[in-house]
Design a protein around this motif. Structure first.
Motif, mmCIF file in Angstrom:
data_model
loop_
_atom_site.group_PDB
_atom_site.id
_atom_site.type_symbol
_atom_site.label_atom_id
_atom_site.label_comp_id
_atom_site.label_asym_id
_atom_site.label_seq_id
_atom_site.Cartn_x
_atom_site.Cartn_y
_atom_site.Cartn_z
ATOM 1 N N ASN A 253 0.561 4.064 -2.782
ATOM 2 C CA ASN A 253 0.429 5.506 -2.532
ATOM 3 C C ASN A 253 1.514 6.307 -3.253
ATOM 4 O O ASN A 253 1.250 7.387 -3.752
ATOM 5 N N MET B 126 0.823 -1.211 0.000
ATOM 6 C CA MET B 126 0.000 0.000 0.000
ATOM 7 C C MET B 126 0.859 1.265 0.000
ATOM 8 O O MET B 126 0.485 2.278 -0.581
ATOM 9 N N GLU B 127 1.997 1.184 0.656
ATOM 10 C CA GLU B 127 2.911 2.334 0.636
ATOM 11 C C GLU B 127 3.375 2.588 -0.803
ATOM 12 O O GLU B 127 3.387 3.732 -1.260
HETATM 13 C C1 LIG Z 1 -2.122 5.497 1.716
HETATM 14 O O1 LIG Z 1 -2.869 6.716 1.539
HETATM 15 C C2 LIG Z 1 -4.093 6.758 2.222
HETATM 16 C C3 LIG Z 1 -4.750 8.074 1.858
HETATM 17 O O2 LIG Z 1 -5.345 7.955 0.641
HETATM 18 C C4 LIG Z 1 -3.873 6.637 3.714
HETATM 19 O O3 LIG Z 1 -5.107 6.632 4.386
HETATM 20 C C5 LIG Z 1 -3.107 5.367 4.010
HETATM 21 O O4 LIG Z 1 -2.779 5.312 5.371
HETATM 22 C C6 LIG Z 1 -1.833 5.288 3.180
HETATM 23 N N1 LIG Z 1 -1.248 3.985 3.380
HETATM 24 C C7 LIG Z 1 0.059 3.763 3.590
HETATM 25 C C8 LIG Z 1 0.468 2.373 3.869
HETATM 26 O O5 LIG Z 1 0.889 4.644 3.527
#
Ligand SMILES: *[C@@H]1O[C@H](CO)[C@@H](O)[C@H](O)[C@H]1NC(C)=O
Length: 309
Positions: free
Chosen positions: A202, A198-199
């Motif tokens: 993003n 997920m990082e």
């Molecule tokens: C990725 O971005 C979202 C916002 O859209 C955020 O809520 C989330 O925590 C982020 N995840 C990571 C793993 O950075």
């Protein structure tokens, strides 16, 4: 219709994760470039991509001028941060040694580059949802960050409402398919649990937003449709068509080499983008559906903090 689109995207995600996982596993356990020398790496691609994105961003900012009041903060943030954003994406390496997940990425993976297998009932003309997908058009395939493929697929080929309802599930599906497939092939993937994934997701969101906006306007707008038709047409004269194809095959190698030369990159990107930019600049006169698709993409990214640095 909504259910079908979701089904198709889920299937497409599944295929993509398998392509990435199989090539990743092969790379980890074999000498990939010995067996497939045509996939040698060209690091200059990264710089081209940076120029490409920053030039497109400029163009979208200009084209969105007519909605300045409505999206004031969005486009002024984008204007001030665009260099930092493309710089950040500029780390997208193509050298597999520098890639976290080195694998083959398709490079142009969206619904137009898929073939669908489905059943239909001839007696009633009823169509059933597709049960299989084939990826086609492999001309842009190379080693790069697999998430660029996934970003491209999602933001070119889904609507905001589909993403709101299903994106999380789709991302989980991608990640679990990738992990299961590599495991089945006996290759361990380190440091890439769902959180890590997920990082990376993003961090590549900006790419998804810009490529999605470009693809949507090229596909949905009238000007875009006209351009695609022209580009797709080859001469109706068979002899002439043959020569055209031969000539373009002959030229494409040397031209690519020339355009990838650092001193030529900016010129090459400007040339490549010229027809696209003309189409983007007509955003104001596009129909409502095209406009809302494009602004949805920017607004969604903005709300998720994609343009913050
Ligand atoms: C990725 O971005 C979202 C916002 O859209 C955020 O809520 C989330 O925590 C982020 N995840 C990571 C793993 O950075």
């Amino acid at each position: 219709m909504m259910a079908w689109t979701y089904l198709i995207i889920l299937m497409a995600t599944d295929r993509l994760a398998r392509l990435h996982a199989v090539s990743y596993s092969f790379y980890k356990s074999h000498d990939f470039f010995h067996k497939y020398p045509s996939f040698t790496i060209d690091e200059r691609w990264t710089n081209m991509m940076k120029l490409f994105l920053s030039s497109l961003t400029d163009c979208f900012i200009k084209a969105a001028e007519f909605k300045k009041e409505e999206y004031k903060m969005l486009f002024s943030t984008l204007e001030s941060n665009k260099d930092a954003l493309t710089e950040k994406l500029g780390d997208m390496p193509t050298n597999p040694k520098k890639l976290k997940i080195p694998c083959l990425a398709h490079g142009d993976y969206w619904t137009n580059n898929m073939m669908f297998q489905y059943d239909n009932d001839v007696s009633t003309d009823q169509m059933f949802p597709p049960h299989n997908i084939m990826m086609i058009d492999w001309g842009n395939t190379m080693f790069r960050d697999p998430l660029l493929d996934l970003q491209y697929l999602i933001y070119t080929s889904t609507t905001l409402s589909l993403r709101k309802q299903h994106l999380e599930e789709i991302l989980h599906h991608y990640h679990s398919t990738f992990t299961t497939t590599t495991n089945d092939l006996g290759v361990r993937v380190n440091n890439w649990d769902f959180q890590d994934f997920m990082e990376d997701w993003n961090n590549t969101r900006y790419f998804g937003c810009i490529m999605g906006a470009l693809n949507n306007i090229l596909t949905l707008s009238k000007a875009g449709g006209k351009y695609q038709k022209q580009r797709g047409s080859i001469s109706s004269n068979k002899f002439k068509a043959k020569i055209e194809i031969k000539l373009s095959k002959l030229l494409i190698g040397p031209m690519t080499k020339l355009f990838l030369h650092p001193s030529m990159q900016k010129v090459a990107v400007d040339m490549m983008l010229k027809p696209f930019k003309k189409i983007i600049m007509e955003l104001e006169s596009c129909d409502e559906k095209t406009q809302s698709r494009v602004f949805d993409l920017f607004n969604e990214a903005w709300q998720q903090g994609v343009f913050d640095v």
